[in-house]
Design a protein around this motif. Structure first.
Motif, mmCIF file in Angstrom:
data_model
loop_
_atom_site.group_PDB
_atom_site.id
_atom_site.type_symbol
_atom_site.label_atom_id
_atom_site.label_comp_id
_atom_site.label_asym_id
_atom_site.label_seq_id
_atom_site.Cartn_x
_atom_site.Cartn_y
_atom_site.Cartn_z
ATOM 1 N N GLU A 102 0.831 -1.196 0.000
ATOM 2 C CA GLU A 102 0.000 0.000 0.000
ATOM 3 C C GLU A 102 0.866 1.247 0.000
ATOM 4 O OE1 GLU A 102 -3.743 1.947 2.520
ATOM 5 O OE2 GLU A 102 -2.600 0.281 3.334
ATOM 6 N N ALA A 103 0.529 2.200 -0.859
ATOM 7 C CA ALA A 103 1.259 3.461 -0.903
ATOM 8 C C ALA A 103 1.058 4.222 0.398
ATOM 9 C CB ALA A 103 0.785 4.296 -2.082
ATOM 10 N N ASP A 104 2.136 4.773 0.942
ATOM 11 C CA ASP A 104 2.066 5.436 2.244
ATOM 12 C C ASP A 104 2.606 6.858 2.223
ATOM 13 O OD1 ASP A 104 1.642 5.397 5.160
ATOM 14 O OD2 ASP A 104 3.824 5.490 5.265
ATOM 15 N N ARG A 105 3.571 7.159 1.334
ATOM 16 C CA ARG A 105 4.171 8.483 1.283
ATOM 17 C C ARG A 105 4.097 9.028 -0.135
ATOM 18 N NH1 ARG A 105 4.246 7.633 6.484
ATOM 19 N NH2 ARG A 105 5.521 9.040 7.721
ATOM 20 N N VAL A 106 3.945 10.351 -0.237
ATOM 21 C CA VAL A 106 3.853 11.031 -1.527
ATOM 22 C C VAL A 106 4.973 12.049 -1.627
ATOM 23 C CG1 VAL A 106 2.467 12.617 -2.922
ATOM 24 C CG2 VAL A 106 1.367 10.709 -1.735
ATOM 25 N N SER A 107 5.621 12.100 -2.782
ATOM 26 C CA SER A 107 6.673 13.096 -3.029
ATOM 27 C C SER A 107 6.511 13.642 -4.441
ATOM 28 C CB SER A 107 8.063 12.497 -2.841
ATOM 29 O OG SER A 107 8.278 11.412 -3.722
ATOM 30 N N LEU A 108 7.145 14.775 -4.694
ATOM 31 C CA LEU A 108 7.000 15.453 -5.972
ATOM 32 C C LEU A 108 8.341 15.607 -6.667
ATOM 33 C CD1 LEU A 108 4.510 18.335 -5.034
ATOM 34 C CD2 LEU A 108 3.992 16.134 -6.092
ATOM 35 N N ARG A 109 8.359 15.334 -7.955
ATOM 36 C CA ARG A 109 9.443 15.682 -8.863
ATOM 37 C C ARG A 109 10.820 15.202 -8.401
ATOM 38 N NH1 ARG A 109 7.563 21.765 -10.819
ATOM 39 N NH2 ARG A 109 6.149 21.006 -12.439
ATOM 40 N N GLY A 110 10.886 13.937 -8.027
ATOM 41 C CA GLY A 110 12.180 13.341 -7.763
ATOM 42 C C GLY A 110 12.845 13.796 -6.491
ATOM 43 N N THR A 111 12.073 13.978 -5.432
ATOM 44 C CA THR A 111 12.629 14.376 -4.149
ATOM 45 C C THR A 111 12.079 13.466 -3.055
ATOM 46 O OG1 THR A 111 10.866 16.003 -3.816
ATOM 47 C CG2 THR A 111 12.903 16.776 -4.864
ATOM 48 N N SER A 112 12.543 13.649 -1.828
ATOM 49 C CA SER A 112 12.072 12.828 -0.726
ATOM 50 C C SER A 112 10.701 13.311 -0.259
ATOM 51 C CB SER A 112 13.061 12.883 0.441
ATOM 52 O OG SER A 112 13.049 14.165 1.038
ATOM 53 N N PRO A 113 9.878 12.431 0.347
ATOM 54 C CA PRO A 113 8.553 12.832 0.815
ATOM 55 C C PRO A 113 8.573 13.982 1.818
ATOM 56 C CG PRO A 113 8.705 10.441 0.738
ATOM 57 C CD PRO A 113 10.087 10.970 0.475
ATOM 58 N N SER A 114 9.648 14.137 2.577
ATOM 59 C CA SER A 114 9.707 15.196 3.585
ATOM 60 C C SER A 114 9.682 16.588 2.971
ATOM 61 C CB SER A 114 10.959 15.045 4.451
ATOM 62 O OG SER A 114 10.797 13.994 5.376
ATOM 63 N N ASN A 137 13.538 6.914 15.604
ATOM 64 C CA ASN A 137 14.842 7.121 14.979
ATOM 65 C C ASN A 137 14.776 7.798 13.619
ATOM 66 O OD1 ASN A 137 15.987 5.819 17.163
ATOM 67 N ND2 ASN A 137 16.068 3.828 16.143
ATOM 68 N N ASN A 138 13.661 7.629 12.906
ATOM 69 C CA ASN A 138 13.585 8.119 11.532
ATOM 70 C C ASN A 138 12.243 8.801 11.321
ATOM 71 O OD1 ASN A 138 13.707 8.526 8.761
ATOM 72 N ND2 ASN A 138 14.700 6.569 8.378
ATOM 73 N N VAL A 139 12.153 10.059 11.765
ATOM 74 C CA VAL A 139 10.880 10.776 11.764
ATOM 75 C C VAL A 139 10.979 11.962 10.822
ATOM 76 C CG1 VAL A 139 9.173 11.986 13.156
ATOM 77 C CG2 VAL A 139 10.465 10.076 14.142
ATOM 78 N N GLY A 140 10.271 11.879 9.699
ATOM 79 C CA GLY A 140 10.305 12.945 8.721
ATOM 80 C C GLY A 140 9.194 13.954 8.927
ATOM 81 N N ARG A 141 8.963 14.787 7.914
ATOM 82 C CA ARG A 141 7.879 15.770 7.949
ATOM 83 C C ARG A 141 6.749 15.399 6.998
ATOM 84 N NH1 ARG A 141 9.027 20.626 10.676
ATOM 85 N NH2 ARG A 141 11.139 20.609 11.514
ATOM 86 N N SER A 142 6.806 14.192 6.461
ATOM 87 C CA SER A 142 5.742 13.756 5.562
ATOM 88 C C SER A 142 4.571 13.206 6.372
ATOM 89 C CB SER A 142 6.269 12.697 4.600
ATOM 90 O OG SER A 142 6.807 11.602 5.315
ATOM 91 N N VAL A 143 3.451 12.995 5.696
ATOM 92 C CA VAL A 143 2.225 12.509 6.316
ATOM 93 C C VAL A 143 1.962 11.081 5.865
ATOM 94 C CG1 VAL A 143 -0.294 12.793 6.318
ATOM 95 C CG2 VAL A 143 1.189 14.785 6.621
#
Length: 890
Positions: A102-114, A137-143
């Motif tokens: 299942e897809a969980d993170r979204v990113s735009l134009r070749g960058t990281s989800p954060s 340990n690995n907490v980004g800014r993505s939803v």
């Protein structure tokens, strides 16, 4: 205090003193908005037409997905829907949990989800993750999109170019999920619901999916209330070969190299795993929205959303333990080294040496997300409108209990492996007794509570002044204040007793028949494991759970705790322009951020420690950062003819570093002596962006477009490595670990987007898009590359649909080329090329009854991770999923 006004901002203000009449989401005078609110779009063709109309009328670069009907996006998952748009990428994980279905993170134009911001109705949403590493340990800014059911969505906007009035935080763009409002419904009472099931082919499970909506709107259209609810369950089973931590290099001082100098610097697998992961996800929640119009110029709204997911999971990983014997012993004669990798090796057993280690990890896990907003839309006079909003949002991910057994087996039995590069799993085996009777040692670790909290309170005030003549059509201005806190807590753990005495005769079960048949390879499959109940009972009944109140004798893991507090004030002004055949906008957004970061640093001398527990001693580390910046933006749109549109955009955008990149204390894994940590002195990522696009709307529901973009990322966050002394739970003292640490670097992305949508007759249609992204960073990774996190050079989507008055069908295929995920231990690792096929069928019996079938991952794809062309990292198989729903409307 750092205050800068860039050359770009001055150039935009000087040279582009004009641009846009209201973009798609610009509020026109209230009397027009009321009429538009009654439009309801249904069907595949209707949703595509509405999406293209919104895109065409917008002054900025925006992609739009409109639901075919209430609760019916073009795919079951919101993120899966978005991945079909040009320039959008999705991933199925946020940390080291591996690839899922299942897809969980979204990113735009070749960058990281954060670097992509996700909003709901224009405001932030507190996010949470069920996986323990994503909680600490690995907490980004993505939803996490696993908490956002598609049934709530009216439409989704993907903003690729910035505007001053949009909330800051999305360096590469933002995703705005728009829910329905009570006064939008045309009927006085609306009742809708869906009753269905999801079948997970690999998990061999069928589970219920329920959703419902009730909406009331009075005859005068002055009061409305909408209630939505959902309850959805599904089982997952992932079958895999994993190489946790990647390969390691044999050192000159290792015993194997002293007898075979040719092995110095050669890469070998530290761990080779036969991995079975099972999980039950139960998601429940809903949305309540109330609107009241006391008069024609004022609309009040109250909205509250909550989504709770239980995500208990059991991971079993039976592993060849190369890190335990490949340094200590040379392989038998005839071993093969290719491109610096020990690709084929056999090890004769040595008495008393363990050749396999087996981890069985059962975790109770939850993830929650919620928000409550109160807003007021006030038309102050005929030409001045305003909107005020106060809100609060919260996310929480928790692992309250971990039940973990780690046993060593295969004593004296030897081992062997053969590698086939990154395109196929390794063939491997271990000798000796690997049954429960062959266990030579037992350990339990990580029985530690971990909780992540994400909270924000905010207030916004937005105004629009309209003008009745001249090229200046309106001015948007306003301000926003937000107080955001993200923290990781680990206050309680368990001191183990004689667990093995209770567990060794506990109930066992076997890996499923045909395990990992889809990924190939020859490795152990007929394996046993302790049942979750046996594991849980043995640990609970033979452990002492200690809380923070136990002080220095307790299992308070200060090293796993940190806190980031951010106060964000922003103010903006945006001028919107329109001419005979052009429109656009130009604006400035001022952002001021006050950031407090609290973490812990390990020390060896208790006399110097601020706090201590059974996990060691620490000193508290406090850091304050202040960042102020003016972010300029401009968008131009030219109607070259009735069906030809050209756009140009320029902006600067900003994203703060990931929360864990700022706050996380250093941590280590005892199995391979690697780890990670944070850096509180990181600068925000600031991107200078340019975008141009030519769009030809050659027929209704038809589009052919080509565009180019560039993003220059200053202070992009990469990862370096350093040696640090960290507390080891195995030795109860400080040990040396190779730790990955975030650092500021620079990066850039340039790319091209192509879009083609074509109706064929009244009932058929096709669509395709392609995105090329060339990303790089000034940072050089350990493998010598300059790859940018998340950059797939090639992404494409192709699809087709058919629809008449009763029947609808859609099929689509999405492909994404390889990209850098992050670090496995201290080594960069990648996800390989990946494509997925999905289909949807619908049948409308009448206006009240319809049936839908959504099929995901029809091609049963494997997800492959690798360290290099010769070093694989993991091979995952998740199987197909089928969602069948009966939809009712009254």
């Amino acid at each position: 205090m750092n205050y800068r006004k860039s050359v770009l901002s001055a150039a935009i203000v000087t040279c582009l003193g004009f641009t846009a009449h209201a973009q798609a989401q610009d509020a026109p005078p209230a009397q027009e908005a009321t009429e538009l609110d009654t439009v309801i779009v249904t069907g595949i063709r209707g949703s595509m037409e509405k999406s293209l109309d919104t895109k065409r009328e917008a002054n900025s670069r925006v992609e739009v997905v409109t639901a075919e009907d209430v609760g019916k996006l073009p795919a079951h998952n919101v993120a899966d829907t978005l991945q079909r748009l040009p320039g959008v990428n999705i991933s199925s994980s946020s940390a080291d949990e591996g690839g899922f279905d299942e897809a969980d993170r979204v990113s735009l134009r070749g960058t990281s989800p954060s670097l992509t911001q996700t909003l709901i109705n224009g405001h932030t949403v507190g996010s949470a993750d069920w996986f323990v590493l994503s909680q600490g340990n690995n907490v980004g800014r993505s939803v996490s999109y696993t908490l956002l059911p598609s049934e709530l969505v009216s439409s989704v906007e993907v903003h690729k170019s910035s505007q001053a009035k949009l909330p800051d935080g999305g360096t590469t763009g933002s995703v705005n999920i728009i829910t329905r409002k009570p006064l939008q419904f045309p009927d006085k009472i609306t009742l809708e619901g869906s009753i269905g099931v999801v079948n997970a082919e690999q998990a061999d499970s069928t589970d219920p999916q329920l959703a419902g909506l009730f909406n009331y709107r009075n005859d005068d259209g002055t009061f409305g209330v909408m209630v939505q609810a959902f309850s959805q369950k599904r089982e997952l089973r992932r079958e895999a070969q994993e190489i946790p931590g990647g390969f390691f290099q044999i050192g000159a001082t290792d015993a194997a190299a002293t007898t075979n100098p040719a092995l110095v610097g050669v890469w070998a697998p530290g761990l080779l795993g036969s991995t079975l992961f099972e999980q039950t996800r139960e998601r429940k929640g809903g949305l309540i929205d109330v609107q009241f119009k006391p008069n024609d110029s004022l609309t009040l709204g109250l909205s509250s959303f909550r989504s709770d997911m239980d995500a208990n999971n059991y991971n079993r990983n039976f592993m060849l333990w190369g890190g335990n014997f490949a340094r200590a012993q040379a392989p038998d004669a005839g071993y093969v080294v290719k491109d610096g990798v020990l690709t084929q090796a056999t090890y004769t057993g040595v008495a008393g040496r363990d050749y396999a280690v087996y981890d069985m990890i059962y975790r109770e896990a939850t993830a929650k997300s919620s928000y409550t907003t109160f807003d007021a839309d006030w038309q102050i006079n005929d030409n001045l409108t305003s909107r005020f909003q106060v809100g609060t949002t919260s996310g929480e991910g928790s692992t309250p209990r971990q039940f973990i057994a780690e046993v060593t087996v295969g004593s004296g039995g030897g081992a062997s492996w053969t590698s086939h590069g990154n395109s196929a799993p390794l063939d491997w085996s271990v000798g000796g007794d690997i049954s429960p009777a062959g266990v030579t040692s037992f350990g339990t670790w990580g029985n530690q509570q971990v909780t992540a909290k994400d909270d924000e309170d905010w207030f916004t005030a937005d105004f629009t002044q309209y003008f009745n003549s001249g090229v200046l059509s309106s001015i948007d201005f306003g301000a926003r204040y937000a107080d955001h806190t993200r923290e990781a807590q680990s206050p309680e753990g368990a001191s183990p007793g004689n667990i093995w005495a209770a567990l060794q005769n506990g109930a066992t079960a076997s890996y499923p028949s045909g395990f990992a048949g889809n990924i190939g390879g020859n490795f152990p499959r007929n394996l046993w494991y302790f049942t979750p109940a046996a594991l849980k009972d043995a640990i609970i009944n033979n452990s002492t759970w200690l809380s923070d109140n136990d002080g220095p004798t307790g299992r308070h893991n200060y090293g796993g705790e940190w806190k980031v507090e951010e106060k964000n004030f922003a103010a903006y002004v945006q001028a919107n322009f329109t001419g005979e055949s052009w429109s656009g906008n130009v604006g400035l957004r001022y952002v001021d951020i006050d950031q407090d970061i609290n973490s812990y640093q390990a020390v060896s001398d208790p006399a110097n420690a601020d706090v201590s527990s059974l996990f060691g001693q620490w000193i508290r580390v406090f850091t304050n950062n202040q960042h102020s910046r003016v972010l300029p933006s401009a968008n131009l749109k030219f109607n070259l003819s009735d069906d030809l549109v050209f756009r140009f955009a320029a902006s600067q955008t900003q994203t703060l570093p990931d929360f864990s990149a700022l706050g996380a204390s250093s941590w280590g894994s005892d199995l391979n002596r690697t780890g990670g940590g944070g850096n509180p002195n990181l600068n925000p990522v600031v991107s200078t962006n340019f975008d141009a696009n030519l769009e030809w709307y050659f027929v209704p529901r038809g589009l052919l477009s080509i565009g180019a973009y560039s993003m220059n990322l200053k202070d992009y966050v990469a990862f370096g490595t350093q040696r640090q002394m960290l507390f080891s739970e195995l030795t109860n003292q400080l040990e040396e670990y190779l730790v990955s640490v975030p650092i500021n670097s620079n990066g850039k992305v340039t790319g091209v987007e192509l879009v083609y949508e074509q109706p064929i007759g009244e009932n058929f249609g096709i669509n395709a898009n392609y995105t090329y992204a060339d990303g790089s960073t000034a940072h050089t990774w350990a493998n010598g590359s300059n790859d940018l996190l998340g950059t797939s050079k090639n992404t494409y989507n192709v699809g087709a649909y058919f629809e008449n008055e009763s029947f609808g069908a859609r099929v689509s295929y999405t492909h994404r080329s390889s990209f850098l995920i992050g670090l496995s231990g201290a080594n960069p690792y990648y996800q390989d090329d990946f494509g997925t096929l999905s289909a949807a069928l619908s049948y409308k019996v009448n206006d009240h009854l319809s049936f839908t079938l959504d099929a995901l991952n029809l091609n049963d794809p494997s997800i492959t991770y690798y360290q290099s062309a010769t070093i694989p990292t993991a091979f995952y198989s998740n199987g197909r999923q089928y969602y069948f729903n009966v939809r009712l409307k009254f």
